[in-house]
Scaffold this motif. Structure first.
Motif, PDB file in Angstrom:
ATOM      1  N   THR A 112     -42.223   6.772  36.075  1.00 31.39           N
ATOM      2  CA  THR A 112     -42.504   8.193  36.308  1.00 31.39           C
ATOM      3  C   THR A 112     -44.010   8.409  36.238  1.00 31.39           C
ATOM      4  O   THR A 112     -44.739   7.635  35.603  1.00 31.39           O
ATOM      5  CB  THR A 112     -41.805   9.079  35.259  1.00 31.39           C
ATOM      6  OG1 THR A 112     -42.236   8.677  33.946  1.00 31.39           O
ATOM      7  CG2 THR A 112     -40.292   8.946  35.374  1.00 31.39           C
ATOM      8  N   TYR A 113     -44.496   9.487  36.849  1.00 28.89           N
ATOM      9  CA  TYR A 113     -45.927   9.719  36.942  1.00 28.89           C
ATOM     10  C   TYR A 113     -46.253  11.137  36.485  1.00 28.89           C
ATOM     11  O   TYR A 113     -45.489  12.070  36.713  1.00 28.89           O
ATOM     12  CB  TYR A 113     -46.412   9.492  38.377  1.00 28.89           C
ATOM     13  CG  TYR A 113     -46.088   8.102  38.882  1.00 28.89           C
ATOM     14  CD1 TYR A 113     -46.848   7.010  38.505  1.00 28.89           C
ATOM     15  CD2 TYR A 113     -44.992   7.895  39.715  1.00 28.89           C
ATOM     16  CE1 TYR A 113     -46.542   5.734  38.955  1.00 28.89           C
ATOM     17  CE2 TYR A 113     -44.676   6.623  40.172  1.00 28.89           C
ATOM     18  CZ  TYR A 113     -45.452   5.544  39.782  1.00 28.89           C
ATOM     19  OH  TYR A 113     -45.141   4.282  40.218  1.00 28.89           O
ATOM     20  N   THR A 114     -47.386  11.269  35.828  1.00 30.97           N
ATOM     21  CA  THR A 114     -47.844  12.561  35.317  1.00 30.97           C
ATOM     22  C   THR A 114     -49.151  12.924  35.994  1.00 30.97           C
ATOM     23  O   THR A 114     -50.085  12.121  36.022  1.00 30.97           O
ATOM     24  CB  THR A 114     -48.054  12.498  33.790  1.00 30.97           C
ATOM     25  OG1 THR A 114     -46.835  12.098  33.164  1.00 30.97           O
ATOM     26  CG2 THR A 114     -48.498  13.845  33.254  1.00 30.97           C
ATOM     27  N   ARG A 115     -49.237  14.137  36.535  1.00 31.70           N
ATOM     28  CA  ARG A 115     -50.440  14.562  37.236  1.00 31.70           C
ATOM     29  C   ARG A 115     -50.901  15.911  36.698  1.00 31.70           C
ATOM     30  O   ARG A 115     -50.142  16.872  36.685  1.00 31.70           O
ATOM     31  CB  ARG A 115     -50.180  14.649  38.745  1.00 31.70           C
ATOM     32  CG  ARG A 115     -49.764  13.314  39.352  1.00 31.70           C
ATOM     33  CD  ARG A 115     -49.486  13.426  40.840  1.00 31.70           C
ATOM     34  NE  ARG A 115     -49.023  12.133  41.348  1.00 31.70           N
ATOM     35  CZ  ARG A 115     -47.755  11.768  41.407  1.00 31.70           C
ATOM     36  NH1 ARG A 115     -46.813  12.609  41.003  1.00 31.70           N
ATOM     37  NH2 ARG A 115     -47.430  10.583  41.872  1.00 31.70           N
ATOM     38  N   ASP A 116     -52.160  15.949  36.271  1.00 30.48           N
ATOM     39  CA  ASP A 116     -52.764  17.184  35.771  1.00 30.48           C
ATOM     40  C   ASP A 116     -53.926  17.521  36.691  1.00 30.48           C
ATOM     41  O   ASP A 116     -54.978  16.875  36.654  1.00 30.48           O
ATOM     42  CB  ASP A 116     -53.237  16.985  34.330  1.00 30.48           C
ATOM     43  CG  ASP A 116     -53.769  18.273  33.711  1.00 30.48           C
ATOM     44  OD1 ASP A 116     -53.571  19.346  34.319  1.00 30.48           O
ATOM     45  OD2 ASP A 116     -54.391  18.200  32.632  1.00 30.48           O
ATOM     46  N   LEU A 117     -53.746  18.505  37.537  1.00 27.69           N
ATOM     47  CA  LEU A 117     -54.757  18.858  38.531  1.00 27.69           C
ATOM     48  C   LEU A 117     -55.823  19.748  37.876  1.00 27.69           C
ATOM     49  O   LEU A 117     -55.751  20.978  37.918  1.00 27.69           O
ATOM     50  CB  LEU A 117     -54.119  19.552  39.725  1.00 27.69           C
ATOM     51  CG  LEU A 117     -55.040  19.796  40.932  1.00 27.69           C
ATOM     52  CD1 LEU A 117     -55.608  18.493  41.444  1.00 27.69           C
ATOM     53  CD2 LEU A 117     -54.289  20.529  42.033  1.00 27.69           C
ATOM     54  N   THR A 118     -56.812  19.110  37.263  1.00 30.56           N
ATOM     55  CA  THR A 118     -57.903  19.836  36.606  1.00 30.56           C
ATOM     56  C   THR A 118     -58.980  20.199  37.627  1.00 30.56           C
ATOM     57  O   THR A 118     -59.030  19.648  38.727  1.00 30.56           O
ATOM     58  CB  THR A 118     -58.521  18.976  35.494  1.00 30.56           C
ATOM     59  OG1 THR A 118     -58.947  17.724  36.053  1.00 30.56           O
ATOM     60  CG2 THR A 118     -57.498  18.710  34.401  1.00 30.56           C
ATOM     61  N   ILE A 119     -59.856  21.115  37.247  1.00 25.35           N
ATOM     62  CA  ILE A 119     -60.930  21.567  38.139  1.00 25.35           C
ATOM     63  C   ILE A 119     -62.260  21.430  37.399  1.00 25.35           C
ATOM     64  O   ILE A 119     -62.551  22.200  36.470  1.00 25.35           O
ATOM     65  CB  ILE A 119     -60.726  23.029  38.577  1.00 25.35           C
ATOM     66  CG1 ILE A 119     -59.349  23.205  39.234  1.00 25.35           C
ATOM     67  CG2 ILE A 119     -61.834  23.453  39.544  1.00 25.35           C
ATOM     68  CD1 ILE A 119     -59.045  24.647  39.618  1.00 25.35           C
TER      69      ILE A 119
ATOM     70  N   LYS B 299     -55.283  -1.812  38.587  1.00 26.66           N
ATOM     71  CA  LYS B 299     -54.156  -1.237  37.863  1.00 26.66           C
ATOM     72  C   LYS B 299     -53.520  -0.098  38.654  1.00 26.66           C
ATOM     73  O   LYS B 299     -54.187   0.601  39.441  1.00 26.66           O
ATOM     74  CB  LYS B 299     -54.574  -0.746  36.482  1.00 26.66           C
ATOM     75  CG  LYS B 299     -55.646   0.304  36.467  1.00 26.66           C
ATOM     76  CD  LYS B 299     -56.009   0.668  35.027  1.00 26.66           C
ATOM     77  CE  LYS B 299     -57.159   1.668  34.981  1.00 26.66           C
ATOM     78  NZ  LYS B 299     -57.510   2.037  33.596  1.00 26.66           N
ATOM     79  N   LEU B 300     -52.246   0.062  38.442  1.00 28.45           N
ATOM     80  CA  LEU B 300     -51.487   1.189  38.977  1.00 28.45           C
ATOM     81  C   LEU B 300     -51.457   2.242  37.887  1.00 28.45           C
ATOM     82  O   LEU B 300     -50.847   2.045  36.825  1.00 28.45           O
ATOM     83  CB  LEU B 300     -50.076   0.752  39.371  1.00 28.45           C
ATOM     84  CG  LEU B 300     -49.142   1.825  39.934  1.00 28.45           C
ATOM     85  CD1 LEU B 300     -49.714   2.430  41.207  1.00 28.45           C
ATOM     86  CD2 LEU B 300     -47.762   1.235  40.196  1.00 28.45           C
ATOM     87  N   ASN B 301     -52.163   3.341  38.081  1.00 27.03           N
ATOM     88  CA  ASN B 301     -52.334   4.346  37.043  1.00 27.03           C
ATOM     89  C   ASN B 301     -51.063   5.173  36.844  1.00 27.03           C
ATOM     90  O   ASN B 301     -50.182   5.205  37.705  1.00 27.03           O
ATOM     91  CB  ASN B 301     -53.510   5.266  37.397  1.00 27.03           C
ATOM     92  CG  ASN B 301     -54.801   4.506  37.549  1.00 27.03           C
ATOM     93  OD1 ASN B 301     -55.167   3.725  36.680  1.00 27.03           O
ATOM     94  ND2 ASN B 301     -55.491   4.713  38.660  1.00 27.03           N
ATOM     95  N   ASN B 302     -51.021   5.859  35.690  1.00 28.80           N
ATOM     96  CA  ASN B 302     -49.822   6.642  35.376  1.00 28.80           C
ATOM     97  C   ASN B 302     -49.718   7.924  36.191  1.00 28.80           C
ATOM     98  O   ASN B 302     -48.766   8.684  36.036  1.00 28.80           O
ATOM     99  CB  ASN B 302     -49.772   6.962  33.878  1.00 28.80           C
ATOM    100  CG  ASN B 302     -50.966   7.775  33.417  1.00 28.80           C
ATOM    101  OD1 ASN B 302     -51.784   8.199  34.227  1.00 28.80           O
ATOM    102  ND2 ASN B 302     -51.065   7.977  32.123  1.00 28.80           N
ATOM    103  N   ASP B 303     -50.701   8.181  37.075  1.00 30.90           N
ATOM    104  CA  ASP B 303     -50.574   9.318  37.989  1.00 30.90           C
ATOM    105  C   ASP B 303     -50.209   8.858  39.403  1.00 30.90           C
ATOM    106  O   ASP B 303     -50.156   9.659  40.328  1.00 30.90           O
ATOM    107  CB  ASP B 303     -51.863  10.148  38.018  1.00 30.90           C
ATOM    108  CG  ASP B 303     -53.074   9.340  38.469  1.00 30.90           C
ATOM    109  OD1 ASP B 303     -52.901   8.191  38.942  1.00 30.90           O
ATOM    110  OD2 ASP B 303     -54.191   9.853  38.355  1.00 30.90           O
ATOM    111  N   GLY B 304     -49.994   7.535  39.565  1.00 29.80           N
ATOM    112  CA  GLY B 304     -49.592   6.995  40.858  1.00 29.80           C
ATOM    113  C   GLY B 304     -50.725   6.471  41.706  1.00 29.80           C
ATOM    114  O   GLY B 304     -50.489   5.857  42.750  1.00 29.80           O
ATOM    115  N   SER B 305     -51.981   6.667  41.258  1.00 33.84           N
ATOM    116  CA  SER B 305     -53.120   6.140  42.009  1.00 33.84           C
ATOM    117  C   SER B 305     -53.361   4.679  41.644  1.00 33.84           C
ATOM    118  O   SER B 305     -52.879   4.185  40.612  1.00 33.84           O
ATOM    119  CB  SER B 305     -54.378   6.970  41.717  1.00 33.84           C
ATOM    120  OG  SER B 305     -54.719   6.878  40.346  1.00 33.84           O
TER     121      SER B 305
END
Length: 577
Positions: free
Chosen positions: A335-342, A257-263
């Motif tokens: 469109t893609y959504t990215r949440d850079l969590t730690i 799958k092509l994920n909603n964050d672009g990966s």
């Protein structure tokens, strides 16, 4: 004139009486609440003709139970052996089960009707397990039996509700579409017993299935088998089987799958040995791509720098050979959504004193700004820390600092401390923790004695859930140190590494190969806080069928000296200074 007051009073009384009758009438049909849950399956009261009837000539069999029941999936669960072209018809009549035989019965033959899990009670669906009915059309009934145990090839634990079955050697149909007619289910201890067998040669199997059709589905089921046919000419006991999951015979991508964050995410039906992913088209997308495989190399995640493609072709390789090519398409409006969590390696807000503070991200990190990190030690700001990128894993960073006991640490990662692919940045994150005391950890030194120095063994240090913590390949007598692990219960597992590849290999039914043997040392390897423990592990030549612990305490061994097999006495664990 009529007495209106009297009429009104009578009407009022009638309404009250009716309401009371309705109330008590409704209340009387409510199901009683509470009480213990019914866990008992229906009980057989009688069979007509009686079970084990000889010279059988009836057309109908009646089995009476002590309660009402349902017939579930009789097409899958019910069988008759020998098989008939016209199978029997099952019908329920109140608490009676009627089996009508449609086909002609062979002379001087023992028949077995096996109901599997078809019969269950109405309310709680408690199944009557291993219900069977046996009769003979001649004066004798086949009376041979076969029994044993089924366990997991990996864990060694007994397997419950596994289907154990035999096929006559002349019609071994494991890979066909015909279910077995001679079978039984293992009990909670993993034991099985097949009764009323006739003399002959058979193939024996154990099937741990995800469905209930009793047909081996290689992609989802586990299987156990004896390589050679088994000759039944007397009662046979202790015929044991181990079930395992076969590797898929041909490589296949089972999920993509092509994920909603672009990966891009991929899952495989095999564990690859030396995998590689290449963007075959467009070639420009292959430049600067990042690929992350999990530890077992059966899943992968891919990030490409340019998401302007309409379609993308990805080639999966292993050991230099292209296994499969998959295509992905996208709309230019996507469109893609990215949440850079730690994420971190803290446990209950405490840091392992033998580890750095480890930060894990969902995207490849391209830059880090240590100036945006604030470190407080008991509210005093410290600047002598380092922000270090992992040399191999592009999803990890480390905060290195001389952490001290009994101090409280507050670390703030300001917004934009980390920059990921596509210029994704983190929001402000705060972490508060203390350093776990080293007194909470222990060390095990395991002095391993191998039975054959020409062979290879994998010694695994495992936790209570039988998950490996650390493993070592051993081919000679040698000590292994499992240092600085949290106090708790641990065990030792040994893989007999026949092909010397350093890990456990499963079996293959068609090739007749069994999985590599695994032996569990029965002695618990508990680690006490702030203690160092020494044990000797004598690996048996072959795993015993009934294991007794070969793990024994040892005397301290001088440096560079040989380990003496059979050494038994041990000192008390040594407490650290």
């Amino acid at each position: 004139m009529p007495n209106l007051k009297a009429q009104y009073s009578n009407l009022k009384n009638l309404i009250v009486v009716t309401a009371l009758l309705l109330f008590f009438g409704c209340a009387s049909i409510q199901t009683p609440q509470g009480g213990p849950k019914d866990t008992k399956p229906p009980k057989v009261l009688s069979m007509l003709p009686k079970n084990l009837t000889r010279n059988f000539n009836a057309k109908k069999i009646t089995i009476e139970f002590d309660e009402y029941f349902n017939i579930n999936d009789d097409f899958k669960e019910f069988s008759i052996s020998p098989e008939q072209e016209k199978p029997p018809i099952l019908k329920k009549r109140q608490k009676r089960l009627e089996i009508t035989l449609q086909d002609t019965l062979e002379k001087n033959t023992t028949y077995t009707l096996n109901f599997g899990k078809a019969i269950a009670d109405v309310n709680e669906s408690n199944v009557v397990k291993n219900l069977s009915y046996v009769f003979s059309t001649g004066p004798e009934i086949d009376s041979l039996s076969l029994s044993g145990n089924v366990s997991s090839a990996v864990t060694g634990e007994p397997e419950k509700d596994v289907v154990v079955f035999i096929f006559p050697i002349e019609r071994d149909t494991l890979f066909g579409k015909r279910k077995p007619s001679i079978y039984t289910l293992t009990d909670s201890a993993g034991t099985y017993r097949l009764n009323n067998l006739r003399k002959g040669s058979y193939k024996l199997y154990a099937l741990k299935e995800t469905g209930s059709d009793k047909i081996y589905q290689q992609s989802s089921d586990e299987i156990g088998f004896l390589k050679d046919p088994i000759v039944i000419d007397k009662n046979l006991d202790n015929i044991n089987l181990k079930v395992f999951k076969e590797l898929a015979p041909e490589f296949r991508v089972v999920d993509r799958k092509l994920n909603n964050d672009g990966s891009i995410s991929l899952s495989f039906n095999q564990k690859l040995k030396n995998p590689k992913l290449t963007v075959a088209d467009p070639p420009a997308a292959d430049v600067g791509k990042r690929v992350y495989f999990n530890k077992t190399n059966d899943t992968a995640k891919v990030w490409v720098n340019d998401l302007s493609f309409d379609s993308l072709k990805l080639a999966i390789q292993d050991q230099g050979k292209v296994l499969q090519t998959v295509n992905f398409t996208r709309s230019k409006k996507d469109t893609y959504t990215r949440d850079l969590t730690i994420a971190d390696n803290l446990s209950s807000n405490k840091l392992n004193p033998y580890q750095s503070l480890t930060l894990t991200f969902p995207f490849p990190i391209t830059a880090a700004d240590a100036a945006k990190v604030t470190l407080l030690e008991d509210s005093v700001q410290r600047t002598n820390f380092e922000l270090v990128k992992d040399s191999i894993d592009f999803l990890k960073y480390y905060v290195k600092y001389p952490w001290k006991q009994k101090r409280t640490y507050d670390v703030k990662f300001g917004a934009g401390t980390f920059t990921a692919i596509f210029n994704a940045k983190n929001k402000e994150v705060n972490k508060t923790f203390k350093l776990e005391t080293s007194d909470s950890y222990g060390t095990l030194t395991l002095k391993v004695v191998v039975p054959d120095t020409s062979k290879s063994y994998v010694v695994e240090f495992i936790n209570e859930k039988k998950l490996p913590i650390k493993s070592s390949v051993v081919r000679k007598n040698t000590p292994i140190v499992f240092a600085n692990y949290p106090a708790g219960k641990y065990f030792i597992r040994v893989i007999y590494d026949e092909n010397k590849n350093g890990f456990w290999d499963t079996g293959n039914v068609k090739m007749g190969t069994q999985p590599e043997k695994i032996w569990y040392a029965t002695k618990e390897m508990s680690l006490r806080a702030n203690w160092e423990r020494e044990e000797q592990l004598e690996i048996p030549l072959t795993p015993p069928s009934i294991q007794t612990s070969p793990v024994v305490p040892t005397q301290p061994t001088p440096p560079n000296s040989e380990i003496t097999p059979g050494l038994r006495e041990a000192p008390k664990p040594v407490k650290r200074n």
